[in-house]
Design an enzyme around this catalytic site. Structure first.
Site, PDB file in Angstrom:
ATOM      1  N   GLY A 143       0.817  -1.215   0.000  1.00 24.63           N
ATOM      2  CA  GLY A 143       0.000   0.000   0.000  1.00 24.63           C
ATOM      3  C   GLY A 143       0.849   1.261   0.000  1.00 24.63           C
ATOM      4  N   HIS A 200       4.462   1.688  -7.903  1.00 21.00           N
ATOM      5  CA  HIS A 200       3.441   0.629  -7.890  1.00 21.00           C
ATOM      6  C   HIS A 200       2.556   0.726  -9.135  1.00 21.00           C
ATOM      7  CE1 HIS A 200       3.993   1.423  -3.396  1.00 21.00           C
ATOM      8  NE2 HIS A 200       4.342   0.161  -3.512  1.00 21.00           N
ATOM      9  N   GLN A 226       7.651  -9.370   7.800  1.00 25.25           N
ATOM     10  CA  GLN A 226       8.883  -8.960   7.119  1.00 25.25           C
ATOM     11  C   GLN A 226       9.522  -7.734   7.761  1.00 25.25           C
ATOM     12  OE1 GLN A 226       6.647  -8.356   3.332  1.00 25.25           O
ATOM     13  NE2 GLN A 226       8.001  -6.612   3.033  1.00 25.25           N
TER      14      GLN A 226
END
Ligand code: AMP
Length: 284
Positions: free
Chosen positions: A31, A37, A61
């Site tokens: 996001g 992206h 992560q």
């Protein structure tokens, strides 16, 4: 564009979509979408895929003391951007569905995941590979799109797909930069104006190394010195590692033989940034 949060509802819909016959392109993200992206969404779209974007800030992560808590989250803004880029579906699962109580399985990517970024962020690539494999199972894409900005992540995913025989084409797409050269990153929002201008030394240092390589410089030691010189020693940019590696294995190389990947990870204030550039002997 429809948005799904629930895994079982998602699975029903995805099966219906596959039956409609188009190839399924997948863009996994955390996001805080930006033009990097969006370039992946457009890359998938341009190949005629039905495009699925996922948004999941993956706790596994992030290491202790990293920015999981303050990572930017704005699902409405992201949904608007994904829709504008003509994504077809947005999958934004909840963490407790992705990691139910007792979850304990993970993907170990071996030495490729333990070096460089993996050494600085222990467990990071285990977390990345595990969530990407889970999302691959849930989305079952024909192709998945990743940015070359996160070069070691891309190598880890390619390795996992090869090693586990996953029937998914992995497509790497070039790093999108702001006009001043800074590689786009959701973490750039953390930077103050002064930090942002210091951060520009990172792409500048990669550019210096590329120019030196074009002039015939091939030694890793010298290229590293060129990079460190540009990053400066005034404390505004604190290098974590500067490394010349073989692009598929991430093994350190002493020379740019034909091509090699130059990696920089550095801290600017509290923000950790990474960037890289492919160097080609004589012509990069
Ligand atoms: P993230 O949301 O940071 O996990 O990134 C999701 C995907 O976007 C990954 O494949 C990243 O490599 C990719 N990405 C992030 N920044 C960029 C960029 N500046 N250019 C191209 N791809 C990017």
């Amino acid at each position: 564009m429809r948005i799904f949060h629930d895994i079982s509802e998602w699975r029903r819909e995805r099966v219906a979509q596959v039956r409609r016959g188009s190839t399924l392109g997948f863009v996994p993200t955390m996001g805080a979408l930006h033009a990097g992206h969006i370039s992946l969404v457009k890359g998938s779209r341009s190949r005629g895929d039905f495009v699925v974007v996922s948004i999941f800030v993956n706790p596994k992560q992030f290491g202790p003391g990293e920015d999981f808590g303050r990572y930017p989250r704005d699902i409405e803004r992201d949904a608007a951007l994904a829709e504008e880029a003509q994504a077809d579906l947005l999958f934004a699962p909840d963490a407790d569905e992705i990691y139910p109580a007792g979850f304990s399985t993970s993907v170990d990517v071996g030495s490729l995941g333990a070096t460089l970024e993996g050494a600085s962020r222990p467990g990071h690539f285990r977390g990345v590979a595990t969530i990407v494999l889970k999302l691959f199972h849930l989305v079952a894409p024909d192709a998945a799109y990743f940015g070359e900005k996160d070069a070691q992540q891309l190598a880890v995913i390619r390795r996992m797909v090869r090693d586990l025989h996953l029937p998914i084409e992995i497509v790497g797409l070039p790093t999108v930069r702001d006009p001043d050269g800074l590689a786009m990153s959701s973490r750039n929002t953390y930077l103050s104006a002064d930090e942002r201008s210091a951060a520009l030394r990172i792409p500048a240092a990669l550019g210096d190394a590329r120019d030196a390589c074009r002039r015939g410089e091939r030694s890793a030691v010298t290229l590293r010195e060129i990079v460190l010189e540009r990053l400066g020693r005034d404390g505004s940019v604190v290098p974590d590692y500067v490394a010349l590696v073989q692009p598929a294995t991430f093994a350190l190389v002493p020379l740019v033989e034909r091509e090699a990947l130059l990696l920089i990870a550095a801290r600017v204030g509290k923000t950790r940034l990474i960037d890289n550039m492919l160097l080609r002997a004589g012509s990069s």
